[in-house]
Structures are given as C-alpha cells and as structure tokens.
Design a protein around this motif. Structure first.
Motif, PDB file in Angstrom:
ATOM      1  N   TRP A   7       1.580   1.050 -38.608  1.00 57.70           N
ATOM      2  CA  TRP A   7       0.964   0.729 -40.024  1.00 57.70           C
ATOM      3  C   TRP A   7      -0.096   1.905 -40.107  1.00 57.70           C
ATOM      4  O   TRP A   7      -0.327   2.475 -40.703  1.00 57.70           O
ATOM      5  CB  TRP A   7       0.523  -0.485 -39.834  1.00 57.70           C
ATOM      6  N   ARG A   8      -0.883   1.982 -38.754  1.00 55.42           N
ATOM      7  CA  ARG A   8      -2.227   2.630 -38.650  1.00 55.42           C
ATOM      8  C   ARG A   8      -1.720   4.065 -38.759  1.00 55.42           C
ATOM      9  O   ARG A   8      -2.415   5.054 -39.409  1.00 55.42           O
ATOM     10  CB  ARG A   8      -2.820   2.639 -37.439  1.00 55.42           C
ATOM     11  N   LEU A  24      -3.429   9.465 -25.771  1.00 58.41           N
ATOM     12  CA  LEU A  24      -3.357   9.925 -26.900  1.00 58.41           C
ATOM     13  C   LEU A  24      -3.984   9.097 -28.016  1.00 58.41           C
ATOM     14  O   LEU A  24      -4.541   9.437 -28.894  1.00 58.41           O
ATOM     15  CB  LEU A  24      -1.956  10.189 -27.356  1.00 58.41           C
ATOM     16  N   ILE A  25      -3.893   7.673 -27.614  1.00 54.38           N
ATOM     17  CA  ILE A  25      -4.526   6.833 -28.694  1.00 54.38           C
ATOM     18  C   ILE A  25      -5.811   6.710 -28.564  1.00 54.38           C
ATOM     19  O   ILE A  25      -6.615   6.836 -29.516  1.00 54.38           O
ATOM     20  CB  ILE A  25      -3.741   5.444 -28.425  1.00 54.38           C
ATOM     21  N   ALA A  26      -6.332   7.107 -27.291  1.00 56.75           N
ATOM     22  CA  ALA A  26      -8.024   6.845 -27.303  1.00 56.75           C
ATOM     23  C   ALA A  26      -8.466   8.291 -27.776  1.00 56.75           C
ATOM     24  O   ALA A  26      -9.469   8.058 -28.481  1.00 56.75           O
ATOM     25  CB  ALA A  26      -8.249   6.461 -25.614  1.00 56.75           C
ATOM     26  N   GLN A  27      -7.788   9.237 -27.314  1.00 61.12           N
ATOM     27  CA  GLN A  27      -8.257  10.619 -28.010  1.00 61.12           C
ATOM     28  C   GLN A  27      -8.270  10.613 -29.472  1.00 61.12           C
ATOM     29  O   GLN A  27      -9.146  11.107 -30.081  1.00 61.12           O
ATOM     30  CB  GLN A  27      -7.220  11.562 -27.454  1.00 61.12           C
ATOM     31  N   MET A  28      -7.385   9.974 -30.062  1.00 68.22           N
ATOM     32  CA  MET A  28      -7.075  10.142 -31.573  1.00 68.22           C
ATOM     33  C   MET A  28      -8.056   9.307 -32.155  1.00 68.22           C
ATOM     34  O   MET A  28      -8.718   9.791 -33.305  1.00 68.22           O
ATOM     35  CB  MET A  28      -5.952   9.582 -32.023  1.00 68.22           C
ATOM     36  N   VAL A  29      -8.539   7.975 -31.749  1.00 65.90           N
ATOM     37  CA  VAL A  29      -9.449   7.167 -32.273  1.00 65.90           C
ATOM     38  C   VAL A  29     -10.809   8.047 -32.077  1.00 65.90           C
ATOM     39  O   VAL A  29     -11.587   7.983 -33.038  1.00 65.90           O
ATOM     40  CB  VAL A  29      -9.347   5.773 -31.434  1.00 65.90           C
ATOM     41  N   LEU A  30     -10.984   8.527 -31.044  1.00 67.91           N
ATOM     42  CA  LEU A  30     -12.492   9.121 -30.899  1.00 67.91           C
ATOM     43  C   LEU A  30     -12.564  10.353 -31.607  1.00 67.91           C
ATOM     44  O   LEU A  30     -13.418  10.857 -32.172  1.00 67.91           O
ATOM     45  CB  LEU A  30     -12.621   9.622 -29.353  1.00 67.91           C
ATOM     46  N   ASN A  34     -11.778  -0.370 -47.780  1.00 69.69           N
ATOM     47  CA  ASN A  34     -12.023   1.269 -48.004  1.00 69.69           C
ATOM     48  C   ASN A  34     -11.669   2.055 -46.575  1.00 69.69           C
ATOM     49  O   ASN A  34     -11.390   1.188 -45.641  1.00 69.69           O
ATOM     50  CB  ASN A  34     -13.500   1.560 -48.339  1.00 69.69           C
ATOM     51  N   TYR A  35     -11.559   3.211 -46.765  1.00 66.18           N
ATOM     52  CA  TYR A  35     -10.917   3.862 -45.503  1.00 66.18           C
ATOM     53  C   TYR A  35     -12.030   4.013 -44.381  1.00 66.18           C
ATOM     54  O   TYR A  35     -11.304   3.805 -43.178  1.00 66.18           O
ATOM     55  CB  TYR A  35     -10.979   5.625 -45.882  1.00 66.18           C
ATOM     56  N   ARG A  36     -13.387   3.941 -44.451  1.00 63.41           N
ATOM     57  CA  ARG A  36     -14.197   3.769 -43.324  1.00 63.41           C
ATOM     58  C   ARG A  36     -14.056   2.450 -42.557  1.00 63.41           C
ATOM     59  O   ARG A  36     -13.958   2.640 -41.378  1.00 63.41           O
ATOM     60  CB  ARG A  36     -15.558   3.810 -43.784  1.00 63.41           C
ATOM     61  N   GLN A  37     -13.727   1.467 -43.237  1.00 63.89           N
ATOM     62  CA  GLN A  37     -13.646   0.015 -42.801  1.00 63.89           C
ATOM     63  C   GLN A  37     -12.293  -0.193 -41.940  1.00 63.89           C
ATOM     64  O   GLN A  37     -12.304  -0.559 -40.802  1.00 63.89           O
ATOM     65  CB  GLN A  37     -13.821  -1.052 -43.788  1.00 63.89           C
ATOM     66  N   PHE A  38     -11.328   0.695 -42.773  1.00 63.41           N
ATOM     67  CA  PHE A  38     -10.079   0.517 -42.206  1.00 63.41           C
ATOM     68  C   PHE A  38     -10.112   1.179 -40.827  1.00 63.41           C
ATOM     69  O   PHE A  38      -9.373   0.592 -40.063  1.00 63.41           O
ATOM     70  CB  PHE A  38      -8.947   1.306 -43.203  1.00 63.41           C
ATOM     71  N   ARG A  78     -12.616   2.081 -38.919  1.00 57.88           N
ATOM     72  CA  ARG A  78     -13.186   1.325 -37.804  1.00 57.88           C
ATOM     73  C   ARG A  78     -12.408   0.260 -37.185  1.00 57.88           C
ATOM     74  O   ARG A  78     -12.572   0.345 -36.146  1.00 57.88           O
ATOM     75  CB  ARG A  78     -14.620   1.056 -38.599  1.00 57.88           C
ATOM     76  N   VAL A  79     -11.868  -0.573 -37.890  1.00 57.13           N
ATOM     77  CA  VAL A  79     -11.303  -1.700 -37.615  1.00 57.13           C
ATOM     78  C   VAL A  79     -10.109  -1.419 -36.706  1.00 57.13           C
ATOM     79  O   VAL A  79      -9.909  -1.923 -35.538  1.00 57.13           O
ATOM     80  CB  VAL A  79     -11.029  -3.004 -38.496  1.00 57.13           C
ATOM     81  N   SER A  80      -9.276  -0.774 -37.224  1.00 54.48           N
ATOM     82  CA  SER A  80      -8.023  -0.234 -36.771  1.00 54.48           C
ATOM     83  C   SER A  80      -8.164   0.705 -35.524  1.00 54.48           C
ATOM     84  O   SER A  80      -7.506   0.548 -34.400  1.00 54.48           O
ATOM     85  CB  SER A  80      -7.108   0.552 -37.878  1.00 54.48           C
ATOM     86  N   GLY A  81      -9.283   1.305 -35.676  1.00 51.81           N
ATOM     87  CA  GLY A  81      -9.470   2.172 -34.350  1.00 51.81           C
ATOM     88  C   GLY A  81      -9.775   1.239 -33.131  1.00 51.81           C
ATOM     89  O   GLY A  81      -9.349   1.542 -31.779  1.00 51.81           O
TER      90      GLY A  81
END
Length: 269
Positions: free
Chosen positions: A9-10, A83-89, A176-180, A182-185
């Motif tokens: 999904w993310r 990769l997950i951590a790098q992608m979020v950061l 909105n994209y910013r909230q999405f 932030r939470v999914s990250g």
C-alpha cells in the motif's frame, strides 16, 4: 498478511504519486502526446525490471541449500530493514522537493533524449519503487514463510493504494500527503526493526552472534509473542516476550541511530 498489505500500500501510493507528477508535467509541456506514450512505456519497463529482480531472487534461492540458503535469506532481511529505514529518512529530507526533482530530471531527459529520455526517467523511478517492494516482500516472506496470505495482502495493498491516491489527489480534508507519509513512515520504521530483530535472531541461532543473556526478562504472562495478539505485535514491532540481551542491544541501537539521524536532518532542514 497485514504487513505485506501495508508495505505494498505504502510503496504503491508513492509509485502512483511519482506517476502523477510525471503525467501532470507532460500534460502541461507535451502537446504531441509522444511524451505520454513514452511515459507508459517507461512505467511498463520499470515494472518489468522489478519483476525481473523478483525472479532473480527466487532463482538464486532455488540454487542454494542448507547454510548458504540460510545466509542468503537472512541477508535479505537485513537489506530490507536497512532499505526501509533509509527510504523513510530519505523521504523526510527530500519529500518536499521530490516533485521539483522529478520535474527537473524529466525536463533534462526530454531535452537531451526526447521520448527515450522520458521513458528512461519513468522506468528508473518505477523500477526503484518496485525493487524496494520486491525486497521488502521477500524479507517479510522469510519471516512468515510466504504463503497465500502474502500474495493476498499484496493484492489488497495495490487496491487500497489506488483508493488512497484518489483521495489524496482529491484533496479530501481528512487526508493529505504530508500526514500520510508521516504516519506511514513511522509504521515502516517499526516494520524495519521487526525485520532487523528477526534477522538478528537467525544470526544468533547460527552461532555467529552471542545471545549474551537469554532470556533477559519474561513478559509472556502479559503478552505472549506466540499468541495471536502477541504474534501480530511481534510482526509489526519486533516485540519479544523473552528477548536476549543481544536483541535488546540491536533494538535500542536501531532506534538510537534513527533518532540521531532525524535530529541531524531537522538541524539541516
């Protein structure tokens, strides 16, 4: 199924965001329609490259056995966690400039190579998202032993992503994209540490790392990680009712690195 659904999904929402940015730029700047045709060709090529990576990983796995297979699967779990951590950061640092960056790349590629350049930008962007998803799902599959639940979760994730992307693009007030992101990250960071814990347990089991003290404590009377609720908590956060000291060191070290990196990004924002 839950974590594969969330991962797909993310990642699919991010891929659809990328496609939307490229599509909108071409609609504004390409009056011939050739750019849009190149965009769809590039999208298909990017998905094909990601599928090729998945095939290659499964082919490599089929050639391995015993300890070599164990090492390969464990390494993929560590790679997926990193990769997950790098992608979020990375998204925390560059997310606001992603649209401008993609548009700059597309402008330069179109001027330099025309439709071929447009297809290349789209292919690389989609291949990156797809490759990350393939590696993440493989790592999750090693933890959950694959199965139909993984495939079902992935399929539902794509459908949910389409609905989410529609809602985000419609500018609905509750999302909105910013909230999405932030939470999914934050949830992705939890998934990453869960994969890291699973990989560390495998390495301890192979005798490469010492457990140090095992168990360090026992909270199974409160939440047993073999119970349905405990297993869900374990899959999403890396929770262990009876962790070793080495697992605790790895867990705290991961969050310390994430916290310090986020602080550094905030100072340079």
């Amino acid at each position: 199924m839950g974590n594969s659904l969330f991962i797909v999904w993310r990642e699919s929402v991010e891929a659809m965001l990328v496609i939307g940015i490229l599509y909108a730029w071409l609609k504004r700047n390409d009056g011939t329609g050739a750019g849009l045709r190149a965009l769809w060709i590039g999208i298909g090529a990017g998905i094909g490259l990601a599928a090729l990576l998945g095939w290659g990983m499964m082919a490599a796995q089929s050639e391995l056995a015993g300890e070599a297979l164990e090492w390969f699967q464990t390494a993929i779990m560590f790679v997926a966690a990193a990769l997950i951590a790098q992608m979020v950061l990375w998204m925390q640092k560059h997310g606001r400039q992603m649209k401008q960056g993609l548009e700059r790349e597309l402008t330069a590629a179109a001027a330099r190579s025309g439709a071929f350049g447009i297809a290349g930008v789209a292919a690389l962007a989609l291949a990156r998202e797809g490759a990350e998803t393939v590696i993440f799902l493989y790592g999750i599959g090693m933890d959950q032993n694959g199965g139909t639940g993984l495939a079902l979760g992935a399929g539902l994730g794509v459908l949910l992503a389409a609905v989410t992307a529609w809602a985000l693009n419609r500018g609905l007030g509750f999302l909105n994209y910013r909230q999405f992101f932030r939470v999914s990250g934050f949830l992705l960071l939890l998934f990453a540490v869960a994969l890291l814990v699973n990989g560390t347990e495998r390495v301890i089991g192979m005798g490469v790392l010492p457990a140090l003290i095992d168990p360090l404590w026992d909270t199974s009377l409160l939440v047993d990680d073999s119970s349905p609720s405990g297993a869900l908590l374990s899959a999403f956060t890396g929770y262990r009712a009876r962790p070793s000291l080495m697992l605790l060191v790895v867990y705290l070290g991961y969050w310390a690195i994430v916290y310090l990196t986020q602080r550094r990004l905030q100072r340079h924002a």
